[in-house]
Design a protein around this motif. Structure first.
Motif: not given
Length: 158
Positions: A131-157
């Motif tokens: 993972v590029p060291s220049w990214l100011d990462v809060i946390r990884e969300v790869t495994n979190e379904e809530d952060w998929t595009g479909a889930a974000l669309a359903a949540a209406d961000v």
């Protein structure tokens, strides 16, 4: 029977929430995703800074060998096809995609309507290990379904 992934491109990607936008933004596009109700299909409209618009129908499926491996299939649409499919019921997600290039590494950073920054590091067919060291990462969300595009669309961000 043909292999179910015959026409798909397999990608390995990881996603991260960021505190800040990295330097090195080379290009920014506007994206409108429409997740078709009751399907795993997505209509995507991408507008480049010069006004060029690309529309496509996509199918993105996580593979069983890890949530970071995804089979992607896309079909590019003309205006008539877009108009027909756009009439189908869907949840919509609008976002601004920043293409960041630093040291030969490309990272796509999606800026959601509420200001959230979601970075995607794509390794192509190879697993993303660095993972590029220049990214100011809060946390990884790869495994979190809530952060998929479909889930974000359903949540209406927006």
């Amino acid at each position: 029977m043909p292999h179910p992934l015959k026409y798909a491109v397999v990608e390995s990607e990881r996603r991260f929430l960021l505190r800040s936008m990295p330097t090195g933004v080379a290009r920014t596009t506007e994206i409108v995703d429409r997740y078709l109700t009751g399907t795993r299909l997505r209509l995507r409209e991408v507008t480049d800074p010069d006004g060029t618009v690309v529309r496509k129908l996509g199918h993105k499926v996580r593979l069983t060998d890890g949530p970071e491996r995804v089979a992607c299939t896309s079909v590019y649409l003309d205006d008539a096809e877009w108009d027909v499919l756009r009439a189908l019921p869907a949840r919509t997600l609008q976002k601004r995609r920043h293409h960041v290039h630093v040291g030969g590494v490309h990272v796509a950073v999606d800026e959601l309507p509420d200001g959230t920054l979601l970075a995607e590091v794509d390794g192509g067919e190879q697993p993303v290990t660095d993972v590029p060291s220049w990214l100011d990462v809060i946390r990884e969300v790869t495994n979190e379904e809530d952060w998929t595009g479909a889930a974000l669309a359903a949540a209406d961000v927006s």
